[in-house]
Design an enzyme around this catalytic site. Structure first.
Site, PDB file in Angstrom:
ATOM      1  N   ASP A 141       5.948   4.253   4.732  1.00  0.00           N
ATOM      2  CA  ASP A 141       6.864   3.274   5.340  1.00  0.00           C
ATOM      3  C   ASP A 141       6.908   1.966   4.565  1.00  0.00           C
ATOM      4  O   ASP A 141       7.692   1.067   4.896  1.00  0.00           O
ATOM      5  CB  ASP A 141       6.524   3.022   6.824  1.00  0.00           C
ATOM      6  CG  ASP A 141       5.079   2.600   7.062  1.00  0.00           C
ATOM      7  OD1 ASP A 141       4.178   3.190   6.437  1.00  0.00           O
ATOM      8  OD2 ASP A 141       4.845   1.683   7.877  1.00  0.00           O
ATOM      9  N   HIS A 142       6.081   1.871   3.506  1.00  0.00           N
ATOM     10  CA  HIS A 142       6.076   0.633   2.713  1.00  0.00           C
ATOM     11  C   HIS A 142       6.625   0.820   1.298  1.00  0.00           C
ATOM     12  O   HIS A 142       6.765  -0.146   0.565  1.00  0.00           O
ATOM     13  CB  HIS A 142       4.669   0.038   2.660  1.00  0.00           C
ATOM     14  CG  HIS A 142       4.201  -0.376   4.028  1.00  0.00           C
ATOM     15  ND1 HIS A 142       4.224  -1.680   4.464  1.00  0.00           N
ATOM     16  CD2 HIS A 142       3.770   0.362   5.075  1.00  0.00           C
ATOM     17  CE1 HIS A 142       3.803  -1.734   5.724  1.00  0.00           C
ATOM     18  NE2 HIS A 142       3.529  -0.505   6.113  1.00  0.00           N
ATOM     19  N   HIS A 144      -7.291  -1.875   5.902  1.00  0.00           N
ATOM     20  CA  HIS A 144      -6.421  -0.824   6.406  1.00  0.00           C
ATOM     21  C   HIS A 144      -7.060   0.525   6.090  1.00  0.00           C
ATOM     22  O   HIS A 144      -8.117   0.577   5.464  1.00  0.00           O
ATOM     23  CB  HIS A 144      -5.042  -0.991   5.743  1.00  0.00           C
ATOM     24  CG  HIS A 144      -3.944  -0.241   6.413  1.00  0.00           C
ATOM     25  ND1 HIS A 144      -3.819  -0.140   7.771  1.00  0.00           N
ATOM     26  CD2 HIS A 144      -2.883   0.453   5.896  1.00  0.00           C
ATOM     27  CE1 HIS A 144      -2.741   0.583   8.052  1.00  0.00           C
ATOM     28  NE2 HIS A 144      -2.164   0.953   6.934  1.00  0.00           N
ATOM     29  N   HIS A 166       0.848  -1.205   0.000  1.00  0.00           N
ATOM     30  CA  HIS A 166       0.000   0.000   0.000  1.00  0.00           C
ATOM     31  C   HIS A 166       0.872   1.239   0.000  1.00  0.00           C
ATOM     32  O   HIS A 166       2.101   1.145   0.092  1.00  0.00           O
ATOM     33  CB  HIS A 166      -0.990  -0.022   1.168  1.00  0.00           C
ATOM     34  CG  HIS A 166      -0.385   0.084   2.538  1.00  0.00           C
ATOM     35  ND1 HIS A 166       0.540  -0.818   3.031  1.00  0.00           N
ATOM     36  CD2 HIS A 166      -0.580   0.988   3.534  1.00  0.00           C
ATOM     37  CE1 HIS A 166       0.863  -0.492   4.268  1.00  0.00           C
ATOM     38  NE2 HIS A 166       0.207   0.616   4.597  1.00  0.00           N
ATOM     39  N   ASP A 202      -0.351  -3.790   6.089  1.00  0.00           N
ATOM     40  CA  ASP A 202      -0.892  -3.488   7.409  1.00  0.00           C
ATOM     41  C   ASP A 202      -2.383  -3.813   7.416  1.00  0.00           C
ATOM     42  O   ASP A 202      -3.034  -3.620   6.406  1.00  0.00           O
ATOM     43  CB  ASP A 202      -0.739  -2.001   7.713  1.00  0.00           C
ATOM     44  CG  ASP A 202       0.705  -1.512   7.674  1.00  0.00           C
ATOM     45  OD1 ASP A 202       1.622  -2.308   7.498  1.00  0.00           O
ATOM     46  OD2 ASP A 202       0.921  -0.297   7.797  1.00  0.00           O
ATOM     47  N   HIS A 230       6.358  -5.016  12.195  1.00  0.00           N
ATOM     48  CA  HIS A 230       5.723  -3.698  12.066  1.00  0.00           C
ATOM     49  C   HIS A 230       5.442  -3.090  13.451  1.00  0.00           C
ATOM     50  O   HIS A 230       4.378  -2.547  13.715  1.00  0.00           O
ATOM     51  CB  HIS A 230       4.423  -3.804  11.243  1.00  0.00           C
ATOM     52  CG  HIS A 230       3.946  -2.489  10.675  1.00  0.00           C
ATOM     53  ND1 HIS A 230       3.064  -1.663  11.336  1.00  0.00           N
ATOM     54  CD2 HIS A 230       4.241  -1.853   9.517  1.00  0.00           C
ATOM     55  CE1 HIS A 230       2.817  -0.587  10.594  1.00  0.00           C
ATOM     56  NE2 HIS A 230       3.527  -0.675   9.476  1.00  0.00           N
ATOM     57  N   HIS A 279       1.223   3.861   2.069  1.00  0.00           N
ATOM     58  CA  HIS A 279       1.795   4.550   3.219  1.00  0.00           C
ATOM     59  C   HIS A 279       3.312   4.506   3.041  1.00  0.00           C
ATOM     60  O   HIS A 279       3.878   3.463   2.661  1.00  0.00           O
ATOM     61  CB  HIS A 279       1.368   3.903   4.538  1.00  0.00           C
ATOM     62  CG  HIS A 279      -0.038   4.274   4.934  1.00  0.00           C
ATOM     63  ND1 HIS A 279      -0.850   3.468   5.697  1.00  0.00           N
ATOM     64  CD2 HIS A 279      -0.770   5.396   4.654  1.00  0.00           C
ATOM     65  CE1 HIS A 279      -2.025   4.072   5.869  1.00  0.00           C
ATOM     66  NE2 HIS A 279      -1.998   5.234   5.243  1.00  0.00           N
TER      67      HIS A 279
END
Ligand SMILES: [Zn+2]
Ligand SMILES: [Zn+2]
Length: 303
Positions: free
Chosen positions: A66-67, A142, A62, A212, A270, A64
């Protein structure tokens, strides 16, 4: 066949020293499958002696940061290193626009073919039919569209019993026997029976990556019985309400998922940066599902 998982990042969105954002490498024979590409992933690859040139497929869960904030740097470096091999990228709607916009304004032209396939966040879809595995999406729950990825090994071959093999059997027939076929003579008579010289293939293995997500019952059937489940565990019990609000899971919920889906082993990761140590994640998860391990950066696990 090699089928293992190396963790490059076990952290979540807020930066913390010594924990990196999500990225992991599935190695299957000689090919690397990168799952998520948090900031700095190319350095994690180097630290773990994983040659970026072996990357063949990249899966982004996805959008976000941090990914995927490490993706454009990685793609650029592959270009600088002279890559010419094809690279396949799978990810959500919008990812292609982000990448191409960055490359357009930096006047970057890739010297290798980069193929993109958009993922469908609503229903499981097969993304890849590789000679050794099939990969499909796992729709997650999510705050924004998000999918996990399910790797299923294709049927494995029977194993030769080395000490039983006749010395005069040409090597060319080994594969025949491993496929379960008898070796015949010109008249169709059986010379060597596959059953006599091989043992049955070990069961096909499977790996599910789920990050997530909230605790999400809808995916239980799809991941039922996988050998290894990676599930996010951003929070501990003390933050369950917050976890729900942010569309994340607690260690206990990850473990409950493992129980409900009857998986072999669970790996949790995570971790929120508000927790400086991770021991309690393991305690809470194991109280529900004993076969739990923590995602440890730099460690490689056989699936
Ligand atoms: Zn995240
Ligand atoms: Zn997220």
């Amino acid at each position: 066949m090699t089928f293992n998982l190396t963790i490059l990042g076990s952290g979540s969105a807020t930066p913390i020293l010594n924990r990196h954002p999500t990225a992991q490498v599935v190695a299957i024979e000689g090919d690397y499958f990168l799952i998520d590409c948090g900031e700095g992933t190319q350095y994690r690859l180097m630290e773990n002696h994983l040659r970026p040139g072996r990357l063949k497929y990249i899966f982004i869960s996805h959008l976000h940061g941090d990914h995927y904030f490490g993706l454009v740097p990685l793609l650029s470096s592959l270009n600088l290193s002279g890559r010419t091999d094809d690279l396949w990228l799978f990810g959500p709607r919008g990812l292609w626009e982000i990448i191409t916009t960055q490359f357009r304004y930096s006047d970057t032209k890739l010297n290798y073919p980069l193929h993109f396939q958009e993922t469908d966040p609503h229903q499981p879809t097969q993304l890849l039919d590789h000679p050794n595995v099939r990969v499909e999406t796992i729709p997650l729950q999510h705050r924004i569209d998000c999918t996990g990825f399910l790797f299923r090994e294709k049927n494995r071959k029977r194993k030769l019993i080395a000490e039983k093999l006749p010395a005069d059997l040409p090597v060319a027939f080994y594969r025949h026997l491993k496929d379960g076929n008898d070796v015949l003579d010109d008249l169709g008579q059986v010379l060597y029976r596959a059953e006599d010289y091989t043992i049955p293939a070990p069961p096909a293995r499977s790996y599910a990556f789920c990050s997530d997500t909230r605790y999400h019952e809808a995916m239980f059937d799809q991941i039922r019985g996988v050998d290894l489940l990676y599930h996010e565990a951003s929070f501990l019990d003390d933050m369950e309400a917050l976890s729900e609000k942010y569309f994340h899971s607690t260690a206990r919920q990850a473990a409950l998922t493992a129980v409900q889906a009857e998986v072999g082993r669970l790996m949790i990761g995570h971790f929120s940066s508000r927790y400086k140590t991770t021991d309690e994640f393991l305690v809470q998860a194991r109280s529900v599902f004993p076969e739990t391990v923590l995602a440890v950066e730099g460690e490689t696990t056989e699936v």
